[in-house]
Design an enzyme around this catalytic site. Sequence first.
Site, PDB file in Angstrom:
ATOM      1  N   SER A  61     -30.973  68.894 113.927  1.00  0.00           N
ATOM      2  CA  SER A  61     -30.970  69.207 115.201  1.00  0.00           C
ATOM      3  C   SER A  61     -30.739  70.859 115.408  1.00  0.00           C
ATOM      4  CB  SER A  61     -29.888  68.307 116.005  1.00  0.00           C
ATOM      5  OG  SER A  61     -30.006  67.010 115.986  1.00  0.00           O
TER       6      SER A  61
HETATM    7  N1  SAH Z   1     -27.737  64.125 112.868  1.00  0.00           N
HETATM    8  C1  SAH Z   1     -28.494  64.518 112.092  1.00  0.00           C
HETATM    9  C2  SAH Z   1     -29.941  64.723 112.760  1.00  0.00           C
HETATM   10  C3  SAH Z   1     -30.753  63.397 113.015  1.00  0.00           C
HETATM   11  S1  SAH Z   1     -32.270  63.093 113.239  1.00  0.00           S
HETATM   12  C4  SAH Z   1     -28.505  65.933 111.611  1.00  0.00           C
HETATM   13  O1  SAH Z   1     -27.256  66.535 111.752  1.00  0.00           O
HETATM   14  O2  SAH Z   1     -29.039  66.297 110.711  1.00  0.00           O
HETATM   15  C5  SAH Z   1     -32.199  61.465 113.767  1.00  0.00           C
HETATM   16  C6  SAH Z   1     -31.838  60.556 112.538  1.00  0.00           C
HETATM   17  O3  SAH Z   1     -31.622  59.232 112.918  1.00  0.00           O
HETATM   18  C7  SAH Z   1     -33.175  60.411 111.404  1.00  0.00           C
HETATM   19  O4  SAH Z   1     -32.630  60.621 110.124  1.00  0.00           O
HETATM   20  C8  SAH Z   1     -33.634  58.906 111.517  1.00  0.00           C
HETATM   21  O5  SAH Z   1     -33.719  58.284 110.142  1.00  0.00           O
HETATM   22  C9  SAH Z   1     -32.208  58.157 111.884  1.00  0.00           C
HETATM   23  N2  SAH Z   1     -32.395  57.075 112.654  1.00  0.00           N
HETATM   24  C10 SAH Z   1     -33.627  56.563 113.458  1.00  0.00           C
HETATM   25  N3  SAH Z   1     -33.175  55.299 113.799  1.00  0.00           N
HETATM   26  C11 SAH Z   1     -32.229  54.931 113.409  1.00  0.00           C
HETATM   27  C12 SAH Z   1     -31.655  53.650 113.256  1.00  0.00           C
HETATM   28  N4  SAH Z   1     -31.945  52.428 113.997  1.00  0.00           N
HETATM   29  N5  SAH Z   1     -30.479  53.501 112.557  1.00  0.00           N
HETATM   30  C13 SAH Z   1     -29.777  54.478 111.917  1.00  0.00           C
HETATM   31  N6  SAH Z   1     -30.620  55.768 111.787  1.00  0.00           N
HETATM   32  C14 SAH Z   1     -31.471  55.958 112.466  1.00  0.00           C
END
Ligand code: SAH
Length: 213
Positions: A61
Amino acid sequence: MSDAAERKMQFLYALRSKGVTDSRVLTAMEKIDRGPFIRGIFAARAYEDMPLPIACGQTISQPSIVGLMTQALQVSARDTVLEVGTGSGYQAAILSQLARRVYTVDRHRRLVREAREIFDALQLTNITAFTADGSFGLPDQAPFDRILVTAAAEDPPGPLLAQLKIGGIMVLPVGQSDTVQSLIRVTRHDTGFDYDELRPVRFVPLVEGLGRD
Ligand code: SAH
């Protein structure tokens, strides 16, 4: 001033100018360098206030959004926090500076493995990362004082609401994945939940089940 010091100053300035004013959050973001969380050709842009691609087709993000979400979560030093969507691990590392204990889950094994390597290298020993479908929360570690979801669902997942302590706060983006979503804050009271809409955001979708890698 060295280039690194100048970059850091500009990074913090961008955060403040976008509304990140909580001094504990700013201190955490000053301490945790975003650089190590970004690999490959985009590493050079780690200090710009923009989202960037990471492995498995996901994104880290934008720093100001990380700051605003962390601020909205109102974390205190005694809190146990769940983050859904480990991604690069950057948001979890920021939370680790503010909370007692951080659990973070991602559906991609590779992201969890790479994030763990960085947590170990930085000695962020109060973070535990799991590969799991985070929409079910972590029943064994629940309940949580704070929950932060960094992928967008259409509605707050029921298991996450159920795993929030009374008095607890959850911050998450809600809405369709291909449009602008709303960042909302859910507060649990003894008789129910309060919902506040904070701002428009854009996140990758919360996807069911585990990823292939
Ligand atoms: N917080 C992260 C950015 C997240 S991007 C950072 O600091 O870099 C969103 C993430 O959510 C992705 O890595 C994706 O794989 C994860 N995601 C999506 N659906 C999910 C689910 N059902 N359970 C766990 N993770 C999930």
